[in-house]
Enzyme design. Sequence first.
Site, PDB file in Angstrom:
ATOM      1  N   ARG A 160       2.033  60.928  -0.638  1.00 12.95           N
ATOM      2  CA  ARG A 160       1.623  59.638  -2.067  1.00 12.95           C
ATOM      3  C   ARG A 160       1.044  58.537  -2.513  1.00 12.95           C
ATOM      4  O   ARG A 160       0.534  57.898  -1.162  1.00 12.95           O
ATOM      5  CB  ARG A 160       3.012  60.270  -4.062  1.00 12.95           C
ATOM      6  CG  ARG A 160       4.415  59.982  -2.933  1.00 12.95           C
ATOM      7  CD  ARG A 160       4.231  58.812  -2.568  1.00 12.95           C
ATOM      8  NE  ARG A 160       4.313  57.307  -3.267  1.00 12.95           N
ATOM      9  CZ  ARG A 160       3.467  56.423  -3.245  1.00 12.95           C
ATOM     10  NH1 ARG A 160       3.428  55.765  -1.562  1.00 12.95           N
ATOM     11  NH2 ARG A 160       3.276  55.266  -3.919  1.00 12.95           N
ATOM     12  N   ALA A 212      -3.114  56.847  -4.743  1.00 15.71           N
ATOM     13  CA  ALA A 212      -4.125  57.479  -4.672  1.00 15.71           C
ATOM     14  C   ALA A 212      -4.995  56.913  -3.138  1.00 15.71           C
ATOM     15  O   ALA A 212      -5.751  58.191  -2.909  1.00 15.71           O
ATOM     16  CB  ALA A 212      -4.617  56.866  -5.475  1.00 15.71           C
ATOM     17  N   ARG A 233      -2.967  67.562  -7.533  1.00 15.32           N
ATOM     18  CA  ARG A 233      -1.939  66.626  -8.718  1.00 15.32           C
ATOM     19  C   ARG A 233      -3.932  65.557  -9.631  1.00 15.32           C
ATOM     20  O   ARG A 233      -4.441  66.215  -8.805  1.00 15.32           O
ATOM     21  CB  ARG A 233      -2.096  64.947  -7.911  1.00 15.32           C
ATOM     22  CG  ARG A 233      -0.422  65.099  -7.401  1.00 15.32           C
ATOM     23  CD  ARG A 233       0.482  64.038  -6.765  1.00 15.32           C
ATOM     24  NE  ARG A 233       0.844  63.255  -8.092  1.00 15.32           N
ATOM     25  CZ  ARG A 233       1.254  62.327  -7.637  1.00 15.32           C
ATOM     26  NH1 ARG A 233       1.046  61.849  -6.218  1.00 15.32           N
ATOM     27  NH2 ARG A 233       2.113  61.635  -8.931  1.00 15.32           N
ATOM     28  N   GLN A 237       9.624  54.668  -6.412  1.00 20.22           N
ATOM     29  CA  GLN A 237       8.953  53.960  -4.946  1.00 20.22           C
ATOM     30  C   GLN A 237       9.163  53.673  -5.060  1.00 20.22           C
ATOM     31  O   GLN A 237       8.725  52.450  -4.166  1.00 20.22           O
ATOM     32  CB  GLN A 237       7.697  55.114  -5.650  1.00 20.22           C
ATOM     33  CG  GLN A 237       6.990  56.148  -5.882  1.00 20.22           C
ATOM     34  CD  GLN A 237       7.428  56.410  -7.026  1.00 20.22           C
ATOM     35  OE1 GLN A 237       7.885  55.731  -7.941  1.00 20.22           O
ATOM     36  NE2 GLN A 237       6.026  57.407  -7.284  1.00 20.22           N
ATOM     37  N   ASP A 274      -4.348  54.535 -10.044  1.00 16.98           N
ATOM     38  CA  ASP A 274      -4.463  55.552  -9.608  1.00 16.98           C
ATOM     39  C   ASP A 274      -5.874  56.104 -10.027  1.00 16.98           C
ATOM     40  O   ASP A 274      -6.723  56.746  -9.285  1.00 16.98           O
ATOM     41  CB  ASP A 274      -3.632  56.873 -10.290  1.00 16.98           C
ATOM     42  CG  ASP A 274      -2.083  56.425  -9.362  1.00 16.98           C
ATOM     43  OD1 ASP A 274      -1.903  55.556  -9.924  1.00 16.98           O
ATOM     44  OD2 ASP A 274      -2.662  57.522  -8.661  1.00 16.98           O
ATOM     45  N   ASN A 305      -2.110  53.954 -14.098  1.00 20.84           N
ATOM     46  CA  ASN A 305      -1.141  53.507 -12.944  1.00 20.84           C
ATOM     47  C   ASN A 305       0.194  54.350 -13.232  1.00 20.84           C
ATOM     48  O   ASN A 305      -0.055  54.938 -14.097  1.00 20.84           O
ATOM     49  CB  ASN A 305      -1.148  52.024 -12.612  1.00 20.84           C
ATOM     50  CG  ASN A 305      -0.610  51.858 -10.967  1.00 20.84           C
ATOM     51  OD1 ASN A 305      -1.135  52.901 -10.486  1.00 20.84           O
ATOM     52  ND2 ASN A 305       0.578  50.946 -10.741  1.00 20.84           N
ATOM     53  N   LYS A 306       1.153  53.847 -12.483  1.00 21.13           N
ATOM     54  CA  LYS A 306       1.995  54.417 -12.419  1.00 21.13           C
ATOM     55  C   LYS A 306       3.267  54.177 -13.808  1.00 21.13           C
ATOM     56  O   LYS A 306       2.964  52.755 -14.167  1.00 21.13           O
ATOM     57  CB  LYS A 306       3.138  53.955 -11.073  1.00 21.13           C
ATOM     58  CG  LYS A 306       4.657  54.770 -11.282  1.00 21.13           C
ATOM     59  CD  LYS A 306       4.548  55.940 -11.327  1.00 21.13           C
ATOM     60  CE  LYS A 306       4.037  56.683 -10.145  1.00 21.13           C
ATOM     61  NZ  LYS A 306       3.766  58.330 -10.124  1.00 21.13           N
TER      62      LYS A 306
HETATM   63  O1  MRU Z   1       3.106  59.339  -8.043  1.00 25.97           O
HETATM   64  P1  MRU Z   1       2.395  58.155  -6.914  1.00 25.97           P
HETATM   65  O2  MRU Z   1       3.558  57.810  -5.666  1.00 25.97           O
HETATM   66  O3  MRU Z   1       1.307  59.008  -6.453  1.00 25.97           O
HETATM   67  O4  MRU Z   1       1.913  56.730  -7.668  1.00 25.97           O
HETATM   68  C1  MRU Z   1       1.299  55.899  -7.615  1.00 25.97           C
HETATM   69  C2  MRU Z   1       0.952  54.454  -7.904  1.00 25.97           C
HETATM   70  O5  MRU Z   1       0.644  54.763  -8.690  1.00 25.97           O
HETATM   71  C3  MRU Z   1       0.179  53.851  -7.004  1.00 25.97           C
HETATM   72  O6  MRU Z   1       0.481  52.725  -7.792  1.00 25.97           O
HETATM   73  C4  MRU Z   1      -1.158  53.877  -6.999  1.00 25.97           C
HETATM   74  O7  MRU Z   1      -1.069  55.402  -6.569  1.00 25.97           O
HETATM   75  C5  MRU Z   1      -2.298  52.975  -5.868  1.00 25.97           C
HETATM   76  S1  MRU Z   1      -2.257  52.897  -4.627  1.00 25.97           S
HETATM   77  C6  MRU Z   1      -2.657  51.725  -3.530  1.00 25.97           C
END
Ligand code: MRU
Length: 356
Positions: free
Chosen positions: A51, A53, A88, A199, A240, A250-251
């Site tokens: 997981r 991006a 995704r 995470q 992302d 982002n998350k």
């Molecule tokens: O759902 P995830 O764990 O894939 O989400 C990850 C994030 O939101 C990260 O902050 C984002 O991908 C940046 S990764 C360098």
Amino acid sequence: MKIEGKEYRTIWFENNTVKIIDQTKLPHQFIIKDLKTVKDSINAIKKMEVRGAPLIGATAAYGLVLSILENNDQSFLKKSADNLINSRPTAINLKWAVDRMMKKLSGVNSDKILDIAINEAKEICEEDIRFCENIGLNGLKIIEEIYKKKNSAVNILTHCNAGWLATINWGTATSPIYHAHKKGIPVHVWVDETRPRNQGANLTSYELNEEEVSNTIIADNTGGILMQRGEVDMCIVGTDRTLSTGDVANKIGTYLKALAAHDNNVPFYVALPSSTIDWDIKDFKYIPIEERNSEELSHVEGLDENNNVKKVLIYPKKSKSMNLAFDITPAKYITGLITEKGICDASKDGLGKLFK
Ligand code: MRU
């Protein structure tokens, strides 16, 4: 970066097999998993064994290598590409990596196609490492400035995992932190737990521990009071998908952290490689926001008293829940974007100056 003192990357290719660290098992178990078919790659992305991006982009690139190994046929390859892109929805790196691979592979009917695919997937990974390293060197300057003024440990808040586990190496948000740490600047990281998948707690804290960077896990709602108390010097998060307008997906929870930072004059930075920029969508309302299974909210997983991993229900059995995985932070709340080419305003002009 290191796990138990040994250097790893998050993904590599060996004997016609893609190797990944299964992130659904961290932090309690460290398991290297083999991906042998394009379906394995799609499942690894969907189940979030990989997981973040940039890493899902790299996994999709290697997924196309596996597709060619399985069946060297252009229509199978095209179908694999479509399925990978759809595995995704929010991180643009997935489509970026598949499109980049398909530019090299579409219409190639000779045996050379496999070497072309392996080389391009490797280059996507190597480039991501170079870009993340440069993000670190650029972001380091901001941490150095704060340290010069403060002369004590720099407190940095981060959300989710935009660490090396989300990329190939270094990470995006964590790269400036690792560079500062390696330079001897004292840093301490406030790690948002990042419900529901945790995470932050499971991955960011884990990887910072392995690199011996001081960190403390906090519940997602704690950042606000820490900022009011002056205990956060800056925030750095990943993304992302960043629009050319500077708006950032982002998350889930990133937006609320940016609002709290804005209210408390805490600088709020977003770190990203250019592969995360979506130059096409102009309005954040059109960014597809992933909605995941609500079981991720209603159940938690951890170690029981016998050190066995166990999943338990924490909600009333009859309750409904909703699990949106990302949110949008409007550009006006972002102090700057830290990219491989430098730091810029979160705006069309800022990005335009760096990426012509
Ligand atoms: O759902 P995830 O764990 O894939 O989400 C990850 C994030 O939101 C990260 O902050 C984002 O991908 C940046 S990764 C360098």
